[in-house]
Motif scaffolding. Structure first.
Motif, PDB file in Angstrom:
ATOM      1  N   ASP A 263       0.699  -0.947  -0.076  1.00  0.00           N
ATOM      2  CA  ASP A 263      -0.018  -0.088  -0.110  1.00  0.00           C
ATOM      3  C   ASP A 263       0.716   1.305  -0.131  1.00  0.00           C
TER       4      ASP A 263
ATOM      5  N   LYS B  13      -7.834  -2.424  -8.962  1.00  0.00           N
ATOM      6  CA  LYS B  13      -8.468  -1.578  -8.348  1.00  0.00           C
ATOM      7  C   LYS B  13      -7.900  -0.899  -7.241  1.00  0.00           C
ATOM      8  N   THR B  14      -6.849  -1.486  -6.654  1.00  0.00           N
ATOM      9  CA  THR B  14      -6.148  -0.666  -5.647  1.00  0.00           C
ATOM     10  C   THR B  14      -5.231   0.358  -6.183  1.00  0.00           C
TER      11      THR B  14
ATOM     12  N   GLN C 268      -7.296   3.147  -6.967  1.00  0.00           N
ATOM     13  CA  GLN C 268      -7.804   3.835  -5.550  1.00  0.00           C
ATOM     14  C   GLN C 268      -6.740   4.579  -5.034  1.00  0.00           C
TER      15      GLN C 268
END
Length: 330
Positions: free
Chosen positions: A14, A49-50, A53
């Protein structure tokens, strides 16, 4: 791999995506962005999708900061005394706590944020602030009314019998409903604007300010020079230079108060820059020749993205849409 190791790996991934998303934002602001860059960014966002996002969160961080700023105590009456101790401490707590919590982007807050996607510290600390696309009417003592346009920051104080405003950034339409017993002074970009009975528009972008007189007369002091504007005159100043007054149509300049933008033979590059003030995300123009095309149009503020379709249909521009409201025109 245990649950703890998996969580650490996920956090590291992340963090890496956040860094990459921020790097993409900086590339878009470099001034050298190309169509190939836009396509590469689109592919990066489409990887998962991450990815999408992460980019959307980076580009819309300013909305989160704006929401926090709106929770700060707000004085009920303008121009009467200093702000309360609670309001001052509230701002300090916000600036020292909520902003510091945004660790991933904190390094960028000391300079002008990329793409102007979120307000600077000084703008957030102002007495009154409007979000992107928001307008607000503020009544000041002695019958002074201020219409604050999108993404604008305003400070208010009283010195003796004189009302003093400071437009930190953005745009404001200022009107006196009667002749003031003492003159109103507005500070912006190192200059001062004075009025006792007038209606005028003031825009401030960094070190540059533009003053447009709609009714009455307005005095402007800047860099040791002073002049008076009459109805239908406009002047700008920046970097120690006060330009010569020119004739304009105040109704066009102040059309935003009627919920629209009016462009008359305006280069598309300037149109895009203006429209960006009213929408979330950013329109990025990467074709210089396209940017020189002249535009004659009226754009409703509640349908601001109609401009994108207009440019595509009228000029055959290629439109690349990205997460976070980013649109690339080429």
């Amino acid at each position: 791999m245990g649950e703890g190791d998996a969580a650490i790996a996920m956090d590291a991934q992340d963090e890496m995506l956040q860094r990459e998303a921020q790097e993409w934002l900086l590339r878009l602001t470099s001034g050298n962005v190309t169509v190939a860059d836009a396509e590469a960014l689109k592919r990066w966002c489409a990887r998962s999708k991450t990815h999408a996002q992460a980019f959307a969160e980076a580009s819309l961080l300013w909305e989160n900061l704006g929401t926090a700023a709106r929770r700060l105590p707000d004085p009920n009456v303008l121009g009467h005394g200093r702000r309360s101790h609670a309001a001052t401490m509230g701002r300090r707590a916000f600036l020292g706590g909520s902003m510091a919590a945004s660790v991933a982007m904190a390094g960028y807050l000391a300079m002008r944020p990329p793409l102007d996607l979120w307000p600077s510290v000084e703008e957030l600390a102002a007495d009154y602030r409007t979000r992107t696309g928001e307008q607000r009417r503020i009544s000041v003592a002695n019958g002074v009314v201020v219409d604050l346009n999108t993404g604008s920051s305003l400070n208010v104080r009283r010195e003796g019998n004189e009302e003093r405003l400071e437009l930190v950034s953005g745009e404001a339409a200022i009107a006196t409903t009667q002749q003031l017993p003492v003159r109103l002074t507005i500070e912006a970009a190192g200059g001062q604007i004075h009025a006792t009975e007038a209606q005028f528009n003031l825009r401030c972008n960094g070190s540059r300010a533009i003053v447009t007189c709609h009714r009455g007369s307005v005095g402007v002091d800047y860099s040791g020079r002073s002049l008076s504007l009459r109805e239908g005159e406009q002047i700008s100043y920046a970097n120690g230079t006060l330009d010569v007054a020119t004739s304009v149509d105040p109704a066009v300049v102040m059309a935003w108060r009627e919920g629209q933008l009016v462009f008359r033979q305006t280069p598309l590059s300037q149109v895009v820059e203006e429209v960006n003030r009213y929408r979330s995300g950013r329109i990025v123009l990467v074709n210089e020749e396209l940017g020189r095309r002249l535009v004659e149009a009226r754009v409703r503020l509640d349908r601001i993205d109609d401009l994108i379709g207009l440019v595509r249909e009228a000029y055959g521009a290629q439109v690349t849409s990205l997460p976070g409201g980013i649109v690339v025109l080429s």
